[in-house]
Design an enzyme around this catalytic site. Structure first.
Site, mmCIF file in Angstrom:
data_model
loop_
_atom_site.group_PDB
_atom_site.id
_atom_site.type_symbol
_atom_site.label_atom_id
_atom_site.label_comp_id
_atom_site.label_asym_id
_atom_site.label_seq_id
_atom_site.Cartn_x
_atom_site.Cartn_y
_atom_site.Cartn_z
ATOM 1 N N ASN A 225 0.855 -1.200 0.000
ATOM 2 C CA ASN A 225 0.000 0.000 0.000
ATOM 3 C C ASN A 225 0.883 1.240 0.000
ATOM 4 O O ASN A 225 2.107 1.140 0.017
ATOM 5 C CB ASN A 225 -0.956 -0.031 1.195
ATOM 6 C CG ASN A 225 -0.216 -0.065 2.511
ATOM 7 O OD1 ASN A 225 0.524 0.846 2.836
ATOM 8 N ND2 ASN A 225 -0.389 -1.149 3.267
ATOM 9 N N ASP A 322 -4.725 -9.086 13.110
ATOM 10 C CA ASP A 322 -4.848 -7.661 13.433
ATOM 11 C C ASP A 322 -3.966 -7.385 14.647
ATOM 12 O O ASP A 322 -4.266 -7.832 15.761
ATOM 13 C CB ASP A 322 -6.323 -7.323 13.704
ATOM 14 C CG ASP A 322 -6.533 -5.822 13.814
ATOM 15 O OD1 ASP A 322 -5.701 -5.152 14.467
ATOM 16 O OD2 ASP A 322 -7.519 -5.319 13.244
#
Ligand code: C5P
Length: 416
Positions: A225, A322
């Site tokens: 990203n 996460d």
């Protein structure tokens, strides 16, 4: 070259022997193009005269809260609103204590309480007063509110002692003002970060995640990203500057490891989780990394060929761990303060609030990364701190300034 052309500075001169240096500061600010209006406290007037201050600033010198003539010409609220920056130099221990506690017994403290204009202070006092826990607590409070600090310096003092407490030199203060007003405050050289003397995070261990993750597809390709790592690295730098022992767990970035931080370089989300867990126990964890939500389920051992058929063009993804949620929900050894980011493109605050609940972290720094904000890869950021106490929207500032303010807030929370 830094200039202050067209900038309006309201200079509040406190009562210390360093007040004479504020006369030189007026000159320096004017030389850089600023207009300077001065407020002289009663104690300040014991060290420099209104006549000298007025002669140099070329303006009326404001001294009294209950001055009918001055109030008729320009009310005290207007006085602070008509400036781009309020500068307190020298900022005495007494003025800092008044500011930290919201006292408004004279013109200077009233202006500082009544203003929503940015404020910078240049502390100056005896070394024992500077090191006193009361002053250090006030300093943390002020910095956590976003007040910029410059100095003090270390050296011989007028009282004959040696240590931290000398006011920063006028050129250094002027430079910090110009950098601040032009949004050029930098992490490494930023005088506003160069807090000397006792530091709020000394003895605290903090883990910071930063940068993107790279999730391999095959030996040569990966999913990534646009995160530059600038905000996470700036936070690590600011925490180290505050005296913390910082472990920086970072995905691939072009950035140097900030001074005083130990780098654990990782590529994937799974490696980032392992490195973060391995760095615990810690007093705080700041998850600033832009972790990929998914990874490729079956990473090819060999480079995928263009001609291997349709299957090669379908990537099957599995969910990544996460990190923020895992750390926040640790039953055993959860760090006292866990902080995450929420990069949103719409409904920033409601989404951030929901994210805080979902992840179980203490604070979320929410920012708008929609097209046109320039946040991704840029040097500026506008964040809102979402905590159990509600929302605190910080003005747009450099990522270095966001980091400094967050470091100050963390210091305040961990030492409360
Ligand atoms: O869920 P979302 O990615 O929007 O949440 C952002 C926050 O969660 C950031 O603080 C980020 O560092 C953290 N995060 C994480 N591990 C993930 C995904 C996000 O630590 N796998």
């Amino acid at each position: 070259m830094l200039t202050l052309t067209g900038k309006r500075i309201l200079l509040i001169i406190g009562g210390g022997v360093a007040a004479y240096k504020s006369l030189l500061l007026i000159r320096e600010l004017q030389r850089m193009g600023a207009s300077v209006r001065c407020v002289l406290t009663a104690a300040g007037a014991e060290f420099v005269t209104p006549l000298s201050v007025g002669a140099l600033s070329g303006d009326k010198v404001y001294q009294q809260l209950f001055d009918l003539t001055a109030e008729a010409e320009m009310g005290h609220i207007e006085l602070s609103r008509s400036a781009d920056l309020l500068v307190v130099a020298p900022a005495t221990a007494d003025l800092m204590a008044k500011m930290a506690n919201g006292l408004a017994g004279d013109l200077a403290s009233t202006l500082l309480l009544a203003t929503d204009t940015p404020v910078m202070i240049a502390p100056s006092m005896n070394v024992r007063m500077w090191e006193h826990p009361a002053t250090q607590q006030n300093l943390r409070t002020l910095r956590a509110r976003g007040i910029q600090t410059v100095g003090p310096d270390e050296g011989d003092m007028a009282c004959g002692e040696y240590g931290f407490g000398r006011v920063a030199e006028p050129e250094v203060i002027a430079d910090a003002i110009a950098r601040h007003l032009s949004g050029q405050a930098r992490v490494a050289t930023d005088q506003t970060l160069a807090i000397s003397g006792p530091q709020g995070l000394r003895g605290k261990r903090i883990v910071v995640t930063s940068g993107p993750t790279h999730e391999p597809i095959d030996p040569v390709r990966y999913i990534a990203n646009r995160s530059s790592g600038k905000q996470g690295h700036a936070i690590a730098a600011a925490l180290a500057a505050e005296g913390a022992e910082v472990v920086l767990v970072s995905g691939p970035t072009r950035l140097d490891t900030p001074a005083g931080c130990t780098l654990h370089a990782v590529e994937t989300a799974e490696q980032m989780l392992a490195a973060t867990m391995g760095a615990l126990p810690a007093d705080a964890v700041v998850c600033a990394a832009a972790v990929a939500d998914y990874r490729v389920g079956a990473v090819s051992e060999n480079k995928l060929k263009k001609d291997t058929g349709t299957d090669a063009r379908t990537l099957s993804l599995v969910e990544n761990p996460d990190i923020l949620k895992t750390v926040s929900r640790l039953a055993d050894g959860r760090p006292p303060l866990v902080i995450g980011f929420a990069a949103e493109t719409e409904q920033v605050i409601p989404h951030a609030r929901a994210k805080r609940d979902r992840k179980g972290c203490d604070w979320i720094l929410a920012n708008d990364v929609s097209t046109g904000t320039g946040t991704f890869g840029g040097d500026d950021n506008q964040v809102t701190l979402v905590s159990e106490h509600g929302e605190d929207a910080w003005p747009r500032m450099t990522k270095a300034e966001v980091a400094a303010r967050l470091a100050a807030k963390i210091a305040e929370a961990l030492t409360a």
